[in-house]
Write an enzyme that holds these catalytic residues in place. Structure first.
Site, PDB file in Angstrom:
ATOM      1  N   TYR A 146       0.840  -1.195   0.000  1.00 53.64           N
ATOM      2  CA  TYR A 146       0.000   0.000   0.000  1.00 53.64           C
ATOM      3  C   TYR A 146       0.872   1.240   0.000  1.00 53.64           C
ATOM      4  O   TYR A 146       1.789   1.356   0.814  1.00 53.64           O
ATOM      5  CB  TYR A 146      -0.891  -0.003   1.245  1.00 53.64           C
ATOM      6  CG  TYR A 146      -1.766   1.221   1.403  1.00 53.64           C
ATOM      7  CD1 TYR A 146      -2.825   1.451   0.530  1.00 53.64           C
ATOM      8  CD2 TYR A 146      -1.552   2.121   2.434  1.00 53.64           C
ATOM      9  CE1 TYR A 146      -3.655   2.554   0.682  1.00 53.64           C
ATOM     10  CE2 TYR A 146      -2.371   3.229   2.608  1.00 53.64           C
ATOM     11  CZ  TYR A 146      -3.418   3.445   1.730  1.00 53.64           C
ATOM     12  OH  TYR A 146      -4.230   4.544   1.887  1.00 53.64           O
ATOM     13  N   ASP A 248       9.002   3.163   0.641  1.00 52.25           N
ATOM     14  CA  ASP A 248       7.852   3.710   1.355  1.00 52.25           C
ATOM     15  C   ASP A 248       7.982   3.277   2.814  1.00 52.25           C
ATOM     16  O   ASP A 248       7.635   2.156   3.176  1.00 52.25           O
ATOM     17  CB  ASP A 248       6.559   3.192   0.741  1.00 52.25           C
ATOM     18  CG  ASP A 248       5.318   3.770   1.412  1.00 52.25           C
ATOM     19  OD1 ASP A 248       5.441   4.292   2.532  1.00 52.25           O
ATOM     20  OD2 ASP A 248       4.228   3.682   0.819  1.00 52.25           O
ATOM     21  N   LYS A 276       3.637   8.951   9.800  1.00 48.24           N
ATOM     22  CA  LYS A 276       3.273   8.235  11.016  1.00 48.24           C
ATOM     23  C   LYS A 276       4.176   8.570  12.206  1.00 48.24           C
ATOM     24  O   LYS A 276       4.006   9.591  12.832  1.00 48.24           O
ATOM     25  CB  LYS A 276       3.246   6.732  10.742  1.00 48.24           C
ATOM     26  CG  LYS A 276       2.342   6.365   9.565  1.00 48.24           C
ATOM     27  CD  LYS A 276       1.255   5.435   9.936  1.00 48.24           C
ATOM     28  CE  LYS A 276       0.410   5.041   8.750  1.00 48.24           C
ATOM     29  NZ  LYS A 276      -0.994   5.300   8.921  1.00 48.24           N
TER      30      LYS A 276
END
Length: 454
Positions: A146, A248, A276
């Site tokens: 993702y 990522d 995050k």
């Protein structure tokens, strides 16, 4: 006597919210929470309380950001100090370069940095940058990974088995109505952890590929580690063919280690994306990487902007977070790894004692649990998206609900996050809940007998 609904207020709030808030939630991911999308009142450390007054040990942690736990005092103080000085300037401020200097010092690939708000938009910027630098169109991603919810990369995260295609040459499957096809978005999908397939594809198509984007730890699907030598070979191939390698690290960054997964594995990408954990829950992301690439943004030839980029309170939170993470030679990471490993080991032992097969894999700060549908080989059970499908998701959903009933909150897809706020007492309480929940879900007759004996 009627059983009391411990989630009655959450149910009422969800019904009320659904009348004005699409789906009753603000992110579709939350629609699948078990036992239902709960409403929360407050949180502190490793714990949070819902609107019904139920307390939970939290292993969701905002789906990853809260590496220091809820309400970390130093982070909150830094954020509040900045809020008093100003919320947004639409201009520069010294905290920007204080944070960029810290990141460039800590992260192996970071020679230049640009800040944003979300991981999705940072991915978008990195892909644009790679295409501009190479003059090529194709982006290669991996099945089950993702990289944000934007149209140009949301392919084959969780494709249905009927649509996946061949295991070695997967279809690029749209994850949403309203998207262009993968071919129209110039995206190619391959299986992860299979270097032979990647080598074969690059031998034929390398001249068309601008970037390979990958999670260095496949955090969004089963917390799958890279096989030995896999990332090293991907790095070699990208160098050989002039392809921009993008890591990522929205989830793994500042969680796998202070230097991210790239620091943990010793592999330096050309660009990396963070989010995050960088600010312990405040909204911030960044693109970091090679100076010659990032300077295409710096000189304005590649567009990148945003009203909320480097918003001062979030940058202040990030500076404070990185300062804490760097203290005492990374003592926070040692604590998290020790706590998480104790939890993983304890869950494995409970499964073995009860005779319930479990997959437990990953790292102390981030791991995965699943119920295998068949025999599990020793060692790593899941190595890519297709093998991640060989678990009983319905049983795990029931397990998640059973844990919630016992005051433990986890993500339905199997990921567990740890923070520095989790204690040995939290681990002990969690293991009690895990054992009772496993018996309830996997050995219902035993659960009934146990209840009758009390």
């Amino acid at each position: 006597m009627a059983k009391v609904d411990r989630y009655a207020t959450s149910r009422a709030y969800l019904e009320r919210a659904s009348k004005t808030l699409a789906g009753g939630v603000s992110s579709n991911v939350r629609r699948g929470d078990k036992p239902l999308p709960l409403y929360f009142d407050h949180a502190k450390g490793a714990h949070l309380w819902d609107v019904d007054g139920n307390r939970y040990i939290d292993y969701v942690l905002g789906r990853g950001p809260l590496i220091l736990g809820h309400g970390a005092e130093e982070v909150i103080e830094a954020t509040c100090r900045q809020l008093e000085r100003g919320q947004i300037y639409a201009a520069q401020h010294p905290l920007e370069f204080e944070l960029s200097e810290r990141i460039c010092k800590i992260v192996p690939c970071a020679e230049r940095v640009r800040f944003g708000i979300s991981g999705s938009e940072a991915v978008h910027g990195a892909l644009r940058l790679a295409r501009a630098a190479t003059g090529r169109k194709i982006v290669l991603k991996f099945e089950g990974q993702y990289h944000g919810w934007l149209d140009n990369i949301l392919y084959s995260l969780a494709p249905h088995e009927d649509a996946m295609g061949d295991a070695l040459h997967p279809n690029g499957v749209q994850e949403s109505r309203g998207q262009f096809t993968a071919a129209e978005s110039h995206v190619v999908v391959l299986p992860w952890n299979n270097i032979a397939v990647l080598e074969e594809h690059l031998a034929q198509h390398a001249g068309e590929i601008a970037a390979i984007i990958t999670e260095p730890i496949m955090a969004n699907t089963a917390v799958i580690p890279p096989l030995p030598g896999y990332l090293e070979r991907v790095r070699e191939l990208c160098t050989q063919y002039g392809i921009v390698l993008i890591f990522d690290e929205v989830i793994a960054g500042f969680r796998a280690s202070l230097a991210g997964a790239q620091g943990r594995f010793g592999i330096k990408p050309d660009l990396t994306i963070f989010g995050k954990a960088i600010a312990n829950g405040l909204p911030i992301s960044c693109i970091a990487g090679r100076a010659d690439l990032m300077d295409l943004i710096g000189n304005g030839s590649v567009g990148h902007g945003g009203t909320y980029n480097s918003i001062p309170p979030a940058v202040a939170a990030a500076v404070a977070t990185l300062d804490i993470l760097a203290q005492d030679d990374g003592a926070v990471y040692k604590k998290i790894e020790k706590t998480g490993q104790a939890l993983m080991d304890g869950i494995r032992k409970i499964g073995e004692r009860l005779g319930i097969p479990l997959i437990v894999q990953g790292y102390g700060a981030l791991f995965y649990i699943g119920f295998p549908l068949g025999p599990v080989d020793e060692g790593q059970a899941i190595t890519n998206y297709r093998t991640a499908l060989k678990v009983d998701q319905e049983k795990y959903n029931s397990f998640v609900s059973a844990l919630a009933d016992r005051g433990v909150r986890v993500i339905p897809r199997g990921n567990w996050f740890l923070s520095s706020a989790h204690s040995p007492a939290d681990v002990a309480e969690t293991l009690e809940a895990v054992e009772a929940s496993l018996i309830e879900v996997c050995q219902p007759a035993a659960a009934v007998a146990l209840g009758a004996s009390k």
